[in-house]
Scaffold this motif. Structure first.
Motif, PDB file in Angstrom:
ATOM      1  N   ALA B 230     -19.207  -9.300  21.824  1.00 21.39           N
ATOM      2  CA  ALA B 230     -20.346  -8.606  22.420  1.00 21.39           C
ATOM      3  C   ALA B 230     -19.952  -7.184  22.780  1.00 21.39           C
ATOM      4  N   ARG B 231     -18.725  -7.034  23.304  1.00 19.86           N
ATOM      5  CA  ARG B 231     -18.270  -5.707  23.700  1.00 19.86           C
ATOM      6  C   ARG B 231     -18.076  -4.821  22.466  1.00 19.86           C
ATOM      7  N   ALA B 232     -17.492  -5.428  21.423  1.00 25.17           N
ATOM      8  CA  ALA B 232     -17.270  -4.670  20.184  1.00 25.17           C
ATOM      9  C   ALA B 232     -18.601  -4.184  19.626  1.00 25.17           C
ATOM     10  N   ALA B 233     -19.605  -5.065  19.658  1.00 21.91           N
ATOM     11  CA  ALA B 233     -20.922  -4.690  19.143  1.00 21.91           C
ATOM     12  C   ALA B 233     -21.509  -3.556  19.968  1.00 21.91           C
ATOM     13  N   ALA B 234     -21.278  -3.608  21.282  1.00 18.11           N
ATOM     14  CA  ALA B 234     -21.846  -2.589  22.167  1.00 18.11           C
ATOM     15  C   ALA B 234     -21.185  -1.241  21.909  1.00 18.11           C
ATOM     16  N   VAL B 235     -19.867  -1.243  21.699  1.00 17.17           N
ATOM     17  CA  VAL B 235     -19.136   0.005  21.477  1.00 17.17           C
ATOM     18  C   VAL B 235     -19.590   0.639  20.164  1.00 17.17           C
ATOM     19  N   ARG B 236     -19.735  -0.201  19.150  1.00 13.94           N
ATOM     20  CA  ARG B 236     -20.152   0.301  17.845  1.00 13.94           C
ATOM     21  C   ARG B 236     -21.575   0.840  17.950  1.00 13.94           C
TER      22      ARG B 236
END
Lengths: 231, 236
Positions: B230-236
């Motif tokens: 979820a965090r990776a998706a948010a950063v991207r």
């Protein structure tokens, strides 16, 4: 010590009053619970009738099963009321003792159960041709103790299952086995009272109900806080 | 390694007492061969009560110490307890049929109490499956486990009363066998069965506890995974 108790009693009354007000303004819940109990009694009559003597003999058992079944709906309703707009979280946020909140919810449940018990007792008397007026004081004592026990156990389990996915199944599944001693005691006390207590056992059954009520109220009051906290 | 040795010892002990109970001990004078059911039956009932006691104590421990391993102990004990409860009821019914003539005897307070016991703890296990958050699950389960344990003596007491306030003990009660007048070989076999079954219980407890801990770790890993993606998706 005295002041804490008094404060807690005030909080409990406020919670119960809130529930009573909501109930009085909405009203459908209590009425439909009462009708549900009446329908259960009727169906018991169909299942066991039409032999009048047999129905009269089975009346105490049918009466209490109807009260317990309808009681599941009643206690569930009192907690469902709180989940509608996140009211349970607000209740948990109040800086007051959890015991008092439990006592208030249980008191509200007790009032509904008491009404339910009296109405079902009257209905059973009419439907199964049992003379309830002959032994009214012990019967009413049984109803009061039974209502208190169902409210004490029900408030506690409804508080636990209200946020569960399969609430409709889990509440009765958890609650009914725990209520078994109450059912035994209440049915036995009712039949003893109706028969004029020939074996002098009424007192013993009422004592069992008192003990059950006290133990369950203490257990509920001691653990309800954990349920409220894990919101 | 130690657990494996315990398991092996328990297995040998259970097989031994089973053979002794079936072939070495003479049949009961009144009940014949049916009485042999009593050995595993009494042992199972004892382990059921032991398990539910452990569940309640571990539940109290969780509420107090907030250590999820205690919840794993409670879970393991409840599951194994349900198994032994079912086994005790099954054995009781198999014994009841030839001795009483019926599978189910409402006059016997132990049978009815045990049936309610099964219902209480099946409810406990179902409740566990319905809550995903481990801490919430532990709290709810602990409370249900504690209240159930409080309820058991009340249930037993009330059923005993309900059967008839004036009636004396039921005929053919399994307890009779335990009285001091019973020959030593009967008592010895019963004690041996209790020991062997308890060793098996301990082995099962350890294994189920390890499994519960592994389950917890896997749940945790999955949660962290979800969080990370979820965090990776948010950063991207």
């Amino acid at each position: 010590m005295m002041t804490t108790l008094r404060t807690e009693a005030r909080i409990a009354l406020a919670v119960a009053r809130k529930d009573a007000l909501a109930e009085l303004r909405g009203r459908q819940a209590t009425v439909s619970t009462l009708f549900f109990a009446a329908v259960v009694l009727l169906l018991f009559g169909f299942a066991l009738g039409p032999d009048a003597a047999r129905l009269a003999a089975a009346a105490p058992g049918m009466l209490w099963l109807a009260v317990v079944f309808a009681g599941i709906l009643a206690v569930n309703r009192l907690h469902l009321l709180e989940t509608d707009d996140g009211a349970l979280e607000h209740l948990a946020l109040y800086p007051v003792s959890r015991r008092a909140i439990y006592a208030g919810k249980a008191l509200g449940g007790f009032a509904v159960m008491l009404l339910l018990g009296v109405v079902v007792l009257g209905a059973a008397g009419v439907l199964f041709a049992v003379d309830v007026t002959a032994a009214l004081p012990p019967l009413l004592a049984t109803v009061v103790l039974g209502a208190a026990g169902v409210a004490a156990v029900g408030t506690f389990y409804a508080g636990m299952t209200v946020r569960l996915r399969a609430r409709e199944v889990m509440l009765p599944l958890l609650m009914l086995p725990v209520l078994a001693p109450l059912l035994l005691g209440a049915v036995k006390a009712t039949s003893a009272a109706l028969a004029g207590d020939p074996f002098d056992e009424l007192g013993a059954w009422l004592q069992l109900l008192v003990a059950f009520d006290i133990i369950m109220i203490v257990a509920g009051a001691a653990t309800y806080g954990y349920l409220l906290e894990d919101g | 390694m130690k657990t494996r040795v315990l398991g092996l010892v328990a297995l040998v002990a259970v097989v031994t007492v089973t053979l002794v109970a079936l072939f070495v001990v003479p049949p009961d004078r009144n009940q014949g061969d049916a009485q042999r059911i009593m050995y595993p039956h009494v042992a199972s009932a004892w382990l059921a009560y032991l398990s539910f006691g452990v569940t309640a104590l571990a539940g109290i421990g969780w509420l107090w110490k907030r250590d999820l391993r205690l919840d794993a102990v409670a879970h393991a004990a409840a599951e194994i307890g349900v198994m032994f409860t079912a086994f005790a009821i099954w054995g009781g019914m198999m014994w009841g049929r030839p001795i009483w003539g019926v599978f189910w005897q409402w006059e016997d307070p132990r049978l009815t109490t045990t049936a309610l016991l099964l219902a209480l703890y099946v409810g406990y296990l179902l409740l566990r499956r319905l809550t995903d958050d481990p801490e919430r699950r532990a709290t709810r389960a602990a409370i249900v486990g504690i209240v159930a344990a409080i309820d058991i003596p009340i249930v037993h007491f009330s059923v005993e009363w309900w059967r008839g306030l004036h009636q004396t003990a039921t005929i053919g009660s399994p307890d009779r066998v335990l009285n001091p007048a019973a020959p030593g070989i009967f008592v010895g076999t019963l004690l041996g069965t209790l020991g062997a079954f308890t060793a098996a219980w301990l082995y099962l407890m350890i294994r189920r506890y390890q499994l519960a801990c592994a389950e917890l770790a896997r749940e945790e890993a999955r949660r962290v995974d979800l969080l990370m993606s979820a965090r990776a998706a948010a950063v991207r």
